[in-house]
Design a protein around this motif. Structure first.
Motif, mmCIF file in Angstrom:
data_model
loop_
_atom_site.group_PDB
_atom_site.id
_atom_site.type_symbol
_atom_site.label_atom_id
_atom_site.label_comp_id
_atom_site.label_asym_id
_atom_site.label_seq_id
_atom_site.Cartn_x
_atom_site.Cartn_y
_atom_site.Cartn_z
ATOM 1 N N GLN A 85 0.811 -1.214 0.000
ATOM 2 C CA GLN A 85 0.000 0.000 0.000
ATOM 3 C C GLN A 85 0.849 1.272 0.000
ATOM 4 N N ALA A 86 2.086 1.184 0.459
ATOM 5 C CA ALA A 86 2.962 2.350 0.522
ATOM 6 C C ALA A 86 3.761 2.461 -0.774
ATOM 7 N N ASP A 87 4.005 3.671 -1.191
ATOM 8 C CA ASP A 87 4.734 3.931 -2.436
ATOM 9 C C ASP A 87 6.222 4.105 -2.131
ATOM 10 N N PHE A 88 6.916 2.988 -1.876
ATOM 11 C CA PHE A 88 8.341 3.014 -1.578
ATOM 12 C C PHE A 88 9.152 2.882 -2.865
ATOM 13 N N PRO A 89 10.354 3.453 -2.908
ATOM 14 C CA PRO A 89 11.228 3.233 -4.068
ATOM 15 C C PRO A 89 11.595 1.744 -4.153
ATOM 16 N N ALA A 90 11.176 1.084 -5.193
ATOM 17 C CA ALA A 90 11.338 -0.368 -5.319
ATOM 18 C C ALA A 90 12.799 -0.803 -5.287
ATOM 19 N N ASP A 91 13.695 0.019 -5.822
ATOM 20 C CA ASP A 91 15.099 -0.373 -5.866
ATOM 21 C C ASP A 91 15.782 -0.296 -4.505
ATOM 22 N N LYS A 92 15.139 0.296 -3.513
ATOM 23 C CA LYS A 92 15.719 0.426 -2.165
ATOM 24 C C LYS A 92 15.232 -0.673 -1.222
ATOM 25 N N ILE A 93 14.303 -1.494 -1.653
ATOM 26 C CA ILE A 93 13.750 -2.551 -0.806
ATOM 27 C C ILE A 93 14.669 -3.769 -0.862
ATOM 28 N N GLN A 94 15.052 -4.257 0.329
ATOM 29 C CA GLN A 94 15.885 -5.450 0.421
ATOM 30 C C GLN A 94 15.308 -6.362 1.487
ATOM 31 N N ASN A 95 15.144 -7.624 1.158
ATOM 32 C CA ASN A 95 14.621 -8.629 2.089
ATOM 33 C C ASN A 95 13.288 -8.212 2.703
ATOM 34 N N GLY A 96 12.448 -7.584 1.915
ATOM 35 C CA GLY A 96 11.117 -7.219 2.385
ATOM 36 C C GLY A 96 11.072 -6.017 3.310
ATOM 37 N N GLU A 97 12.169 -5.281 3.405
ATOM 38 C CA GLU A 97 12.182 -4.084 4.240
ATOM 39 C C GLU A 97 12.968 -2.975 3.556
ATOM 40 N N ILE A 98 12.772 -1.771 4.040
ATOM 41 C CA ILE A 98 13.500 -0.616 3.536
ATOM 42 C C ILE A 98 14.007 0.159 4.747
ATOM 43 N N ILE A 99 15.220 0.662 4.641
ATOM 44 C CA ILE A 99 15.828 1.438 5.717
ATOM 45 C C ILE A 99 15.841 2.903 5.287
ATOM 46 N N PHE A 100 15.202 3.755 6.081
ATOM 47 C CA PHE A 100 15.175 5.189 5.801
ATOM 48 C C PHE A 100 16.088 5.925 6.770
ATOM 49 N N ASN A 101 16.920 6.799 6.244
ATOM 50 C CA ASN A 101 17.683 7.739 7.060
ATOM 51 C C ASN A 101 16.732 8.900 7.327
ATOM 52 N N ILE A 102 16.325 9.096 8.579
ATOM 53 C CA ILE A 102 15.372 10.161 8.876
ATOM 54 C C ILE A 102 16.036 11.324 9.620
ATOM 55 N N HIS A 103 17.338 11.484 9.406
ATOM 56 C CA HIS A 103 18.044 12.629 9.996
ATOM 57 C C HIS A 103 17.481 13.914 9.397
ATOM 58 N N ASP A 104 17.542 14.994 10.161
ATOM 59 C CA ASP A 104 17.004 16.279 9.706
ATOM 60 C C ASP A 104 17.568 16.719 8.363
ATOM 61 N N SER A 105 18.826 16.374 8.091
ATOM 62 C CA SER A 105 19.440 16.785 6.833
ATOM 63 C C SER A 105 19.032 15.891 5.659
ATOM 64 N N ALA A 106 18.394 14.749 5.942
ATOM 65 C CA ALA A 106 18.032 13.802 4.883
ATOM 66 C C ALA A 106 16.566 13.877 4.484
ATOM 67 N N VAL A 107 15.707 14.344 5.377
ATOM 68 C CA VAL A 107 14.270 14.391 5.090
ATOM 69 C C VAL A 107 13.721 15.775 5.410
ATOM 70 N N HIS A 108 12.572 16.065 4.848
ATOM 71 C CA HIS A 108 11.875 17.318 5.115
ATOM 72 C C HIS A 108 10.464 16.992 5.596
ATOM 73 N N ASN A 109 9.946 17.854 6.443
ATOM 74 C CA ASN A 109 8.557 17.735 6.910
ATOM 75 C C ASN A 109 8.269 16.380 7.544
ATOM 76 N N LEU A 110 9.192 15.902 8.371
ATOM 77 C CA LEU A 110 8.992 14.617 9.050
ATOM 78 C C LEU A 110 7.883 14.753 10.089
ATOM 79 N N ILE A 111 6.906 13.866 9.994
ATOM 80 C CA ILE A 111 5.821 13.802 10.966
ATOM 81 C C ILE A 111 5.728 12.364 11.454
ATOM 82 N N ILE A 112 6.000 12.179 12.753
ATOM 83 C CA ILE A 112 5.867 10.854 13.358
ATOM 84 C C ILE A 112 4.580 10.884 14.166
ATOM 85 N N GLY A 113 3.493 10.527 13.504
ATOM 86 C CA GLY A 113 2.188 10.524 14.150
ATOM 87 C C GLY A 113 1.910 9.192 14.814
ATOM 88 N N ASN A 114 0.804 9.120 15.500
ATOM 89 C CA ASN A 114 0.442 7.868 16.167
ATOM 90 C C ASN A 114 0.017 6.790 15.179
#
Length: 144
Positions: free
Chosen positions: A34-63
């Protein structure tokens, strides 16, 4: 009454700990259709995101939903997924953090509904979105 999950609170806590210590927070997420992840970044059924302030914008960690915008291969992309899809969060430099027990996500329809509601509610305000790049040459200025 169903108790709320502690997962989003723990994710936010480890994220803040990483920032305070100067570490890079990495988020391990189960690749769900259901999520639109970059397919080439998926490995072994998971994706690792760098969520450092310099790597992402408008980060919202909601419930219920985690969303942010990031660049993948130079292309800006809006990412959103349910908090339930998170496998763990840890600091890259010291490899410490929290992993969560693997559990089945809520029904596929519920996940899709949450993601669609996120798109409709536009958790990211239009004023917070990055402005499109100006066309033409870039200018460098010497700052003393």
């Amino acid at each position: 009454m169903k108790l709320p999950s502690t997962k989003p609170y723990l994710i936010r806590a480890i994220y803040e700990w990483c920032n305070e210590c100067g570490y890079t927070p990495l988020l391990s997420v189960k690749a769900i259709p259901q999520a639109d992840f970059p397919a080439d970044k998926i490995q072994n059924g998971e994706i690792i995101f760098n969520i450092h302030d310099s790597a992402v914008h408008n980060l919202i960690i909601g419930n219920d939903i985690i969303s942010f915008s990031a660049r993948f291969g130079g292309v800006a992309k809006q990412i959103a997924f349910p908090t339930e899809a998170v496998n763990g969060i840890f600091a890259r430099e010291v490899n410490q953090g929290v992993s969560f027990p693997e559990n089945d996500l809520t029904g596929e329809k519920e996940v899709t509904d949450k993601l669609n509601a996120n798109k409709k509610n536009k958790l990211v305000k239009s004023s917070d979105q990055t402005k499109p790049d100006k066309k033409g040459r870039a200018n460098l200025h010497l700052v003393k």
